[in-house]
Design an enzyme around this catalytic site. Sequence first.
Site, PDB file in Angstrom:
ATOM      1  N   LYS A 102      -4.633   3.460   2.679  1.00 21.02           N
ATOM      2  CA  LYS A 102      -5.597   2.418   2.059  1.00 21.02           C
ATOM      3  C   LYS A 102      -6.920   3.357   1.440  1.00 21.02           C
ATOM      4  O   LYS A 102      -7.417   2.872   0.609  1.00 21.02           O
ATOM      5  CB  LYS A 102      -6.037   1.579   3.092  1.00 21.02           C
ATOM      6  CG  LYS A 102      -5.109   0.580   3.433  1.00 21.02           C
ATOM      7  CD  LYS A 102      -5.208  -0.386   4.756  1.00 21.02           C
ATOM      8  CE  LYS A 102      -4.119  -1.367   4.856  1.00 21.02           C
ATOM      9  NZ  LYS A 102      -4.432  -1.930   6.361  1.00 21.02           N
ATOM     10  N   LYS A 126       0.939  -1.194  -0.189  1.00 21.35           N
ATOM     11  CA  LYS A 126       0.024   0.109   0.049  1.00 21.35           C
ATOM     12  C   LYS A 126       0.815   1.321  -0.114  1.00 21.35           C
ATOM     13  O   LYS A 126       0.412   2.272  -0.358  1.00 21.35           O
ATOM     14  CB  LYS A 126      -0.927   0.023   1.245  1.00 21.35           C
ATOM     15  CG  LYS A 126      -0.362  -0.222   2.681  1.00 21.35           C
ATOM     16  CD  LYS A 126      -0.636  -1.550   3.254  1.00 21.35           C
ATOM     17  CE  LYS A 126       0.188  -1.541   4.553  1.00 21.35           C
ATOM     18  NZ  LYS A 126      -0.033  -2.743   5.337  1.00 21.35           N
ATOM     19  N   GLY A 129      -6.558  -6.335   2.656  1.00 26.94           N
ATOM     20  CA  GLY A 129      -5.739  -7.601   2.947  1.00 26.94           C
ATOM     21  C   GLY A 129      -6.245  -8.721   2.194  1.00 26.94           C
ATOM     22  O   GLY A 129      -6.617  -8.929   1.041  1.00 26.94           O
ATOM     23  N   ASP A 182      -1.285   4.125   7.814  1.00 31.09           N
ATOM     24  CA  ASP A 182      -1.571   2.830   6.982  1.00 31.09           C
ATOM     25  C   ASP A 182      -3.030   2.788   6.702  1.00 31.09           C
ATOM     26  O   ASP A 182      -3.161   2.752   5.230  1.00 31.09           O
ATOM     27  CB  ASP A 182      -1.474   1.483   8.034  1.00 31.09           C
ATOM     28  CG  ASP A 182      -1.845   0.230   7.398  1.00 31.09           C
ATOM     29  OD1 ASP A 182      -1.187  -0.321   6.609  1.00 31.09           O
ATOM     30  OD2 ASP A 182      -3.083  -0.112   7.660  1.00 31.09           O
TER      31      ASP A 182
HETATM   32  N1  HSE Z   1      -0.897  -3.137   9.630  1.00 27.26           N
HETATM   33  C1  HSE Z   1      -1.744  -3.373   8.879  1.00 27.26           C
HETATM   34  C2  HSE Z   1      -3.193  -3.815   9.519  1.00 27.26           C
HETATM   35  C3  HSE Z   1      -1.551  -4.705   8.069  1.00 27.26           C
HETATM   36  O1  HSE Z   1      -3.157  -3.731  10.926  1.00 27.26           O
HETATM   37  O2  HSE Z   1      -4.392  -3.738   9.073  1.00 27.26           O
HETATM   38  C4  HSE Z   1      -2.411  -4.993   6.741  1.00 27.26           C
HETATM   39  O3  HSE Z   1      -2.500  -4.022   6.011  1.00 27.26           O
END
Ligand code: HSE
Length: 379
Positions: A190, A90, A119, A186
């Site tokens: 996304k 990502k 995922g 993160d």
């Molecule tokens: N660290 C990310 C999460 C991993 O906890 O969703 C998957 O992208």
Amino acid sequence: MKIAIMGLGVVGRGVYDIITSRFAPEIEVKTILDLLPLEELHCIHAKSIDEIVNNPEIELVVEAMGGLHPASDFVLKALQAGKHVVTPNKQMVSTIFAELQQAAAENGVKILFTPSAGGGIPWLYNLVRTKRCGGIEAFRGIINGTTNFILDSMEKSGADFADILKEAQRLGYAEANPSADIDGIDIQRKCAISSNLAFDVQLDPARIDTAGIRRITGEDIRAFRENGLHCRLLCNGEKLPDGKICAYVEPVLLKEDAMEGHVPANFNMVFLKGPEVGELGFFGQGAGRYPTAHSLVEDILDIRAGLGYTGNGPQAEIDNRSAVHAYYVRTEDPALRAMAREPFGPGFLTGPVSVAEMHGAVRAAEAAGHETFFAAVRA
Ligand code: HSE
């Protein structure tokens, strides 16, 4: 089809296991690029990207190295050499989205990145599929498993943030640098990738207003539960009538009847909204070796079947002024405290405030040294 895997870590090894156990010999892992010695695997162990790009037998490359460099350099080389690419990365996809799309188009190949958001959930794939009929109006959801695990565990155990973060790291959920998860970076990436595909645009992830859960305390959670509320970290995306995009990430307080408030452990749950289909929800494992590898294998099978998707929209402006909520805020910052309408637990509730205004005010408070936690109150 002969493929190469770059990076034999958690996810790369998962792809190797699934391909060799279920799809050999039709799909063959010909080469693995990894700096570490490999255990006895039935393939070529490459030490350089050139061994992959110069091998005409390899049709597709799985990038499972992670990070921006050298992964992006290797992926661009692979695309320029006429090889399809699949990746869960990502950071790379959100940062150089247009460059990757252009390199794939110019060389007549595909790059698919379904596991980069959600995922193991076929979220991006279905976003693109649904978009064909009337477009996507909006999406929202939980697409970071680590923060969901932390919030759910804090609610269920009564433990404080630091202890549960340690547990998430012990279980291997949190990224090596926990900031990517707990500060929302993160999920911000996304959110950018989901917006790019949903609305045919390109968003700069850094411009998405983003707040994480670093500052949440056990006392906040207790006050939420005493009032029948669950706290979850959600991303939001919406196409505005003027073509701008409303996109943001923030903790949200949800009433008992909201499904997202009951998402357990490190699961993800994300919804899209379309004109005829209405709300469509997706639930599942947003991370982990085999769920992520499964989604990469699905991308490989799609490319093999001539399917796939592209995203090549123009740069779009983010405008979060029209999204308005009440907020829970806990802070010592005087400007934020001036927004208080009524006390709530260790903090207070505001009246309706736009996302743009609240995120700007909290950034200013943090810059002035006032540690602040805030969460939107969903009506
Ligand atoms: N660290 C990310 C999460 C991993 O906890 O969703 C998957 O992208």
